[in-house]
Design a protein around this motif. Sequence first.
Motif, PDB file in Angstrom:
ATOM      1  N   SER A  92      -4.161   5.055   0.020  1.00  0.00           N
ATOM      2  CA  SER A  92      -5.350   4.226   0.218  1.00  0.00           C
ATOM      3  C   SER A  92      -6.621   5.070   0.168  1.00  0.00           C
ATOM      4  CB  SER A  92      -5.259   3.476   1.544  1.00  0.00           C
ATOM      5  OG  SER A  92      -4.165   2.592   1.563  1.00  0.00           O
ATOM      6  N   VAL A  93      -6.592   6.219   0.841  1.00  0.00           N
ATOM      7  CA  VAL A  93      -7.753   7.109   0.829  1.00  0.00           C
ATOM      8  C   VAL A  93      -8.033   7.589  -0.592  1.00  0.00           C
ATOM      9  CG1 VAL A  93      -8.608   9.363   1.585  1.00  0.00           C
ATOM     10  CG2 VAL A  93      -7.525   7.820   3.237  1.00  0.00           C
ATOM     11  N   SER A  94      -6.983   7.992  -1.298  1.00  0.00           N
ATOM     12  CA  SER A  94      -7.159   8.471  -2.674  1.00  0.00           C
ATOM     13  C   SER A  94      -7.783   7.394  -3.553  1.00  0.00           C
ATOM     14  CB  SER A  94      -5.808   8.901  -3.251  1.00  0.00           C
ATOM     15  OG  SER A  94      -5.257   9.978  -2.517  1.00  0.00           O
ATOM     16  N   ALA A  95      -7.386   6.143  -3.329  1.00  0.00           N
ATOM     17  CA  ALA A  95      -7.869   5.052  -4.171  1.00  0.00           C
ATOM     18  C   ALA A  95      -9.346   4.738  -3.950  1.00  0.00           C
ATOM     19  CB  ALA A  95      -7.027   3.794  -3.936  1.00  0.00           C
ATOM     20  N   VAL A  96      -9.834   4.883  -2.709  1.00  0.00           N
ATOM     21  CA  VAL A  96     -11.232   4.519  -2.431  1.00  0.00           C
ATOM     22  C   VAL A  96     -12.200   5.676  -2.642  1.00  0.00           C
ATOM     23  CG1 VAL A  96     -10.471   2.799  -0.751  1.00  0.00           C
ATOM     24  CG2 VAL A  96     -11.187   5.060   0.067  1.00  0.00           C
ATOM     25  N   LEU A  97     -11.698   6.881  -2.823  1.00  0.00           N
ATOM     26  CA  LEU A  97     -12.582   8.043  -2.944  1.00  0.00           C
ATOM     27  C   LEU A  97     -13.603   7.934  -4.079  1.00  0.00           C
ATOM     28  CD1 LEU A  97     -10.537  11.292  -2.163  1.00  0.00           C
ATOM     29  CD2 LEU A  97     -12.399  10.244  -0.866  1.00  0.00           C
ATOM     30  N   VAL A 131       0.802  -1.222   0.000  1.00  0.00           N
ATOM     31  CA  VAL A 131       0.000   0.000   0.000  1.00  0.00           C
ATOM     32  C   VAL A 131       0.838   1.277   0.000  1.00  0.00           C
ATOM     33  CG1 VAL A 131      -2.123  -0.992   0.916  1.00  0.00           C
ATOM     34  CG2 VAL A 131      -0.333  -0.246   2.503  1.00  0.00           C
ATOM     35  N   SER A 132       2.147   1.143  -0.057  1.00  0.00           N
ATOM     36  CA  SER A 132       2.985   2.329  -0.265  1.00  0.00           C
ATOM     37  C   SER A 132       3.144   2.636  -1.752  1.00  0.00           C
ATOM     38  CB  SER A 132       4.363   2.138   0.380  1.00  0.00           C
ATOM     39  OG  SER A 132       5.126   1.153  -0.305  1.00  0.00           O
ATOM     40  N   ARG A 133       2.537   1.797  -2.604  1.00  0.00           N
ATOM     41  CA  ARG A 133       2.607   1.969  -4.065  1.00  0.00           C
ATOM     42  C   ARG A 133       1.234   2.366  -4.602  1.00  0.00           C
ATOM     43  NH1 ARG A 133       6.506  -1.079  -6.870  1.00  0.00           N
ATOM     44  NH2 ARG A 133       4.875  -1.728  -8.329  1.00  0.00           N
ATOM     45  N   PRO A 134       1.139   3.477  -5.340  1.00  0.00           N
ATOM     46  CA  PRO A 134      -0.172   3.935  -5.826  1.00  0.00           C
ATOM     47  C   PRO A 134      -0.881   2.927  -6.702  1.00  0.00           C
ATOM     48  CG  PRO A 134       1.617   5.225  -6.809  1.00  0.00           C
ATOM     49  CD  PRO A 134       2.215   4.420  -5.717  1.00  0.00           C
ATOM     50  N   GLU A 135      -0.141   2.231  -7.563  1.00  0.00           N
ATOM     51  CA  GLU A 135      -0.787   1.269  -8.453  1.00  0.00           C
ATOM     52  C   GLU A 135      -1.388   0.098  -7.671  1.00  0.00           C
ATOM     53  OE1 GLU A 135       3.760   0.576  -8.866  1.00  0.00           O
ATOM     54  OE2 GLU A 135       2.366   2.230  -8.471  1.00  0.00           O
ATOM     55  N   ASP A 136      -0.754  -0.291  -6.574  1.00  0.00           N
ATOM     56  CA  ASP A 136      -1.291  -1.369  -5.749  1.00  0.00           C
ATOM     57  C   ASP A 136      -2.563  -0.919  -5.037  1.00  0.00           C
ATOM     58  OD1 ASP A 136       1.042  -2.630  -6.548  1.00  0.00           O
ATOM     59  OD2 ASP A 136       1.446  -3.495  -4.587  1.00  0.00           O
ATOM     60  N   CYS A 137      -2.589   0.319  -4.582  1.00  0.00           N
ATOM     61  CA  CYS A 137      -3.787   0.836  -3.911  1.00  0.00           C
ATOM     62  C   CYS A 137      -4.959   0.939  -4.886  1.00  0.00           C
ATOM     63  CB  CYS A 137      -3.496   2.181  -3.261  1.00  0.00           C
ATOM     64  SG  CYS A 137      -2.422   2.065  -1.810  1.00  0.00           S
ATOM     65  N   ASP A 138      -4.681   1.381  -6.096  1.00  0.00           N
ATOM     66  CA  ASP A 138      -5.734   1.446  -7.107  1.00  0.00           C
ATOM     67  C   ASP A 138      -6.271   0.050  -7.417  1.00  0.00           C
ATOM     68  OD1 ASP A 138      -5.477   4.191  -7.264  1.00  0.00           O
ATOM     69  OD2 ASP A 138      -4.186   4.146  -9.044  1.00  0.00           O
ATOM     70  N   ALA A 139      -5.372  -0.922  -7.509  1.00  0.00           N
ATOM     71  CA  ALA A 139      -5.795  -2.298  -7.776  1.00  0.00           C
ATOM     72  C   ALA A 139      -6.607  -2.847  -6.612  1.00  0.00           C
ATOM     73  CB  ALA A 139      -4.569  -3.177  -8.041  1.00  0.00           C
ATOM     74  N   MET A 140      -6.233  -2.505  -5.398  1.00  0.00           N
ATOM     75  CA  MET A 140      -6.963  -2.924  -4.199  1.00  0.00           C
ATOM     76  C   MET A 140      -8.402  -2.415  -4.237  1.00  0.00           C
ATOM     77  SD  MET A 140      -6.041  -1.590  -0.351  1.00  0.00           S
ATOM     78  CE  MET A 140      -6.499   0.132  -0.724  1.00  0.00           C
ATOM     79  N   ALA A 141      -8.564  -1.146  -4.521  1.00  0.00           N
ATOM     80  CA  ALA A 141      -9.909  -0.569  -4.584  1.00  0.00           C
ATOM     81  C   ALA A 141     -10.721  -1.200  -5.707  1.00  0.00           C
ATOM     82  CB  ALA A 141      -9.814   0.941  -4.775  1.00  0.00           C
ATOM     83  N   ALA A 142     -10.092  -1.418  -6.854  1.00  0.00           N
ATOM     84  CA  ALA A 142     -10.788  -2.031  -7.984  1.00  0.00           C
ATOM     85  C   ALA A 142     -11.233  -3.443  -7.639  1.00  0.00           C
ATOM     86  CB  ALA A 142      -9.892  -2.038  -9.219  1.00  0.00           C
ATOM     87  N   ALA A 143     -10.407  -4.165  -6.889  1.00  0.00           N
ATOM     88  CA  ALA A 143     -10.748  -5.536  -6.503  1.00  0.00           C
ATOM     89  C   ALA A 143     -11.955  -5.558  -5.578  1.00  0.00           C
ATOM     90  CB  ALA A 143      -9.548  -6.203  -5.831  1.00  0.00           C
ATOM     91  N   ALA A 144     -12.030  -4.613  -4.644  1.00  0.00           N
ATOM     92  CA  ALA A 144     -13.176  -4.551  -3.728  1.00  0.00           C
ATOM     93  C   ALA A 144     -14.462  -4.258  -4.480  1.00  0.00           C
ATOM     94  CB  ALA A 144     -12.939  -3.491  -2.657  1.00  0.00           C
TER      95      ALA A 144
END
Length: 257
Positions: free
Chosen positions: A119-124, A62-75
């Motif tokens: 993480s916050v940016s990804a779920v917004l 979660v220190s990587r923006p692309e991983d956070c974006d993928a996390m949100a997309a997966a949810a």
Amino acid sequence: MLKSLQGKTAIVTGGSRGIGRGIARRFGEAGLNVLVVSRSAADADRVAAEIGPHAEGFAADVSRPEDCDAMAAAAVARFGGIDVLCANAGIFPAAKLGEMTAADFDHVMATNLRSLFLSVSAVLPAMTEAGGGRIVLTSSITGPVTGYPGWSHYGASKAGQLGFMRTAAIELAPRRITVNAVLPGNIMTEGLDGIGGDYITKMEASIPMRRLGGVEDIANAALFFASEEAAYITGQSLVVDGGQILPESLGALEAMG
């Protein structure tokens, strides 16, 4: 009794062990869908299996923006949206000033603080589309309230989380997204395995309740912040420490008798 959270969806970062595992399991017990996020897919899947069919593991740094974006997309793909983000991922390696390197400092800040922003940016987008959401972050008494030798980088990251929280709470309030923090004291987790009974005894002696907290104590606080009952609370921090920060000195504890 909290209103039902059945069918809501939560992402829990750092969810494979310790406090994060406790939060993920507690959310699962409350009926939420849970995306358990860890750097290790095997560890995340293990906790998801403990929760049941309404949980899924996901591997991300979660220190990587692309991983956070993928996390949100997966949810969103798995559960149809995101209602709650528990930004819990964190590390606490010890290094005193004079020995700590710039790389040591940067690693802690990236894992503990940068990951919160990402993480916050990804779920917004998903929360905004849903018309609201809950962001709950795991800070600490160390940094915002207390200090401990070897943890200046950790303390800075945890204090920084609260600075981020206050402005994020203002910015996101019009979207009906709340942002709050739980500040754990000394909590009994597997991270304390092997440190010895004497150390734990000393830790317990510094707490008015004379015991370490359990992961369920933090998980219950996080669940409250995720609830409908907490809809009008934002930008706030809740200390869960058994009264540890209250005594002004060891003498105050000795005077308890």
